[in-house]
Design a protein around this motif. Structure first.
Motif, PDB file in Angstrom:
ATOM      1  N   GLY A 109       0.785  -1.221   0.000  1.00  0.00           N
ATOM      2  CA  GLY A 109       0.000   0.000   0.000  1.00  0.00           C
ATOM      3  C   GLY A 109       0.819   1.274   0.000  1.00  0.00           C
ATOM      4  N   GLY A 110       2.096   1.184  -0.374  1.00  0.00           N
ATOM      5  CA  GLY A 110       2.957   2.359  -0.441  1.00  0.00           C
ATOM      6  C   GLY A 110       3.474   2.562  -1.854  1.00  0.00           C
ATOM      7  N   GLN A 111       4.716   3.013  -1.952  1.00  0.00           N
ATOM      8  CA  GLN A 111       5.342   3.264  -3.247  1.00  0.00           C
ATOM      9  C   GLN A 111       6.783   2.776  -3.242  1.00  0.00           C
ATOM     10  OE1 GLN A 111       4.984   7.511  -3.820  1.00  0.00           O
ATOM     11  NE2 GLN A 111       2.962   7.334  -4.774  1.00  0.00           N
ATOM     12  N   TYR A 112       7.234   2.292  -4.409  1.00  0.00           N
ATOM     13  CA  TYR A 112       8.639   1.959  -4.615  1.00  0.00           C
ATOM     14  C   TYR A 112       9.290   3.078  -5.418  1.00  0.00           C
ATOM     15  CZ  TYR A 112       7.717  -2.861  -3.136  1.00  0.00           C
ATOM     16  OH  TYR A 112       7.367  -3.973  -2.425  1.00  0.00           O
ATOM     17  N   TRP A 113      10.452   3.533  -4.951  1.00  0.00           N
ATOM     18  CA  TRP A 113      11.207   4.571  -5.643  1.00  0.00           C
ATOM     19  C   TRP A 113      12.545   3.981  -6.087  1.00  0.00           C
ATOM     20  CZ3 TRP A 113      10.293  10.191  -5.620  1.00  0.00           C
ATOM     21  CH2 TRP A 113       9.007  10.515  -5.184  1.00  0.00           C
ATOM     22  N   THR A 114      12.846   4.104  -7.373  1.00  0.00           N
ATOM     23  CA  THR A 114      14.103   3.597  -7.930  1.00  0.00           C
ATOM     24  C   THR A 114      14.837   4.751  -8.603  1.00  0.00           C
ATOM     25  OG1 THR A 114      13.109   1.426  -8.338  1.00  0.00           O
ATOM     26  CG2 THR A 114      15.155   1.928  -9.492  1.00  0.00           C
ATOM     27  N   ARG A 115      16.078   4.954  -8.219  1.00  0.00           N
ATOM     28  CA  ARG A 115      16.884   6.044  -8.768  1.00  0.00           C
ATOM     29  C   ARG A 115      18.129   5.464  -9.426  1.00  0.00           C
ATOM     30  NH1 ARG A 115      15.001   6.639  -3.757  1.00  0.00           N
ATOM     31  NH2 ARG A 115      13.741   8.469  -3.219  1.00  0.00           N
ATOM     32  N   LEU A 116      18.407   5.889 -10.651  1.00  0.00           N
ATOM     33  CA  LEU A 116      19.593   5.444 -11.385  1.00  0.00           C
ATOM     34  C   LEU A 116      20.452   6.671 -11.659  1.00  0.00           C
ATOM     35  CD1 LEU A 116      20.828   2.866 -12.648  1.00  0.00           C
ATOM     36  CD2 LEU A 116      19.803   3.583 -14.821  1.00  0.00           C
ATOM     37  N   TYR A 117      21.609   6.718 -11.015  1.00  0.00           N
ATOM     38  CA  TYR A 117      22.490   7.883 -11.100  1.00  0.00           C
ATOM     39  C   TYR A 117      23.767   7.500 -11.825  1.00  0.00           C
ATOM     40  CZ  TYR A 117      19.598  10.036  -7.429  1.00  0.00           C
ATOM     41  OH  TYR A 117      18.558  10.566  -6.697  1.00  0.00           O
ATOM     42  N   GLY A 118      24.083   8.226 -12.912  1.00  0.00           N
ATOM     43  CA  GLY A 118      25.318   7.994 -13.630  1.00  0.00           C
ATOM     44  C   GLY A 118      26.530   8.427 -12.825  1.00  0.00           C
ATOM     45  N   ARG A 119      27.680   7.841 -13.157  1.00  0.00           N
ATOM     46  CA  ARG A 119      28.929   8.200 -12.487  1.00  0.00           C
ATOM     47  C   ARG A 119      30.013   8.385 -13.537  1.00  0.00           C
ATOM     48  NH1 ARG A 119      30.076   4.056  -7.686  1.00  0.00           N
ATOM     49  NH2 ARG A 119      29.412   2.479  -9.205  1.00  0.00           N
ATOM     50  N   ALA A 120      31.078   9.101 -13.163  1.00  0.00           N
ATOM     51  CA  ALA A 120      32.165   9.366 -14.105  1.00  0.00           C
ATOM     52  C   ALA A 120      32.848   8.068 -14.526  1.00  0.00           C
ATOM     53  CB  ALA A 120      33.177  10.326 -13.477  1.00  0.00           C
ATOM     54  N   ARG A 121      32.887   7.101 -13.613  1.00  0.00           N
ATOM     55  CA  ARG A 121      33.517   5.809 -13.912  1.00  0.00           C
ATOM     56  C   ARG A 121      32.634   4.689 -13.397  1.00  0.00           C
ATOM     57  NH1 ARG A 121      39.874   6.739 -12.120  1.00  0.00           N
ATOM     58  NH2 ARG A 121      40.313   8.472 -13.558  1.00  0.00           N
ATOM     59  N   GLY A 122      32.648   3.589 -14.133  1.00  0.00           N
ATOM     60  CA  GLY A 122      31.916   2.413 -13.685  1.00  0.00           C
ATOM     61  C   GLY A 122      30.426   2.491 -13.980  1.00  0.00           C
ATOM     62  N   TYR A 123      29.715   1.504 -13.466  1.00  0.00           N
ATOM     63  CA  TYR A 123      28.276   1.415 -13.678  1.00  0.00           C
ATOM     64  C   TYR A 123      27.545   2.515 -12.905  1.00  0.00           C
ATOM     65  CZ  TYR A 123      28.994  -3.219 -15.707  1.00  0.00           C
ATOM     66  OH  TYR A 123      29.382  -4.250 -16.502  1.00  0.00           O
ATOM     67  N   PRO A 124      26.366   2.894 -13.380  1.00  0.00           N
ATOM     68  CA  PRO A 124      25.562   3.851 -12.614  1.00  0.00           C
ATOM     69  C   PRO A 124      25.206   3.280 -11.242  1.00  0.00           C
ATOM     70  CG  PRO A 124      24.709   3.605 -14.853  1.00  0.00           C
ATOM     71  CD  PRO A 124      25.722   2.518 -14.649  1.00  0.00           C
TER      72      PRO A 124
END
Length: 223
Positions: A109-124
């Motif tokens: 009964g809530g919400q899921y929040w997913t954030r994808l943040y890029g980085r200078a090196r490696g995977y986000p």
């Protein structure tokens, strides 16, 4: 988010009626702030936090992390938090691309929040959390490993602000409120209206002894 003044929230009050012409109106954030303060917010802000994300529907926002600043203590805290899912940015830097997706937690009964943040090196960096409309303040954010925080929501002119009240650890049905000396300090997240479908996201974590640990500023737009 470990300390701060508590605002009483009447969770037993009847929910505000949804607009007659919008069957997907979600009142859960609206009921956490006084009616006059909510009505004074810009239309875009009220609309983003009033979407009923039923079924497979998800709200997405794209933009960029303008900057992330971590003090030495903030960097250490972020690395330690990897053990519970890395809820804080891991490195200083910017700019970097970012995407946020919000969907309904149909079971809880809530919400899921997913954030994808890029980085200078490696995977986000992938940051996941779940918001539930429960607890003494009416809103909690769960970040993994049984850890979470209770949030106080307030409306300020053109912004909706989420401020920490306290942190907790939950094991099964048992919950333990973490003492102040174990807390990283005060956490404040601000969602500020910029106009034309754009908004700013600011995250600040401030410790009473070590000062500012995390300062992140991002710009997003409705996708």
């Amino acid at each position: 988010m470990w300390g701060g003044a508590k605002r009483e929230t009447d969770l037993t009050a009847p929910a505000p009626r949804a607009p007659a012409d919008d069957p997907l109106y979600d009142y859960r954030f609206r009921r956490l702030v006084p009616r006059a303060a909510w009505d004074a917010l810009p239309d875009d802000v009220r609309r983003r936090f009033s979407k009923r994300l039923a079924g497979p529907v998800a709200a997405t926002y794209s933009g960029e992390i303008v900057w992330t600043r971590l003090s030495a203590s903030g960097w250490l805290l972020a690395q330690l938090c990897r053990l519970i899912g890395a809820p804080l940015p891991l490195t200083s830097g910017g700019p970097a691309p970012a995407i946020v997706a919000v969907c309904e937690d149909r079971a809880g009964g809530g919400q899921y929040w997913t954030r994808l943040y890029g980085r200078a090196r490696g995977y986000p960096q992938l940051i996941r959390s779940a918001k539930s409309f429960a607890g003494p303040t009416g809103l909690e954010e769960h970040i993994g490993g049984g850890f979470g925080m209770a949030l106080i929501v307030r409306a300020e002119a053109d912004a909706l602000v989420f401020a920490s009240d306290h942190y907790f650890w939950q094991f099964g049905r048992r919950r333990f409120r973490l003492p102040r000396w174990l807390a990283p300090g005060s956490t404040v997240v601000t969602h500020q209206h910029l106009g034309a479908g754009y908004f700013a996201f600011d995250l600040k974590v401030t410790h009473p002894r070590f000062g500012e640990l995390v300062n992140q500023h991002a710009l997003f737009r409705d996708a």
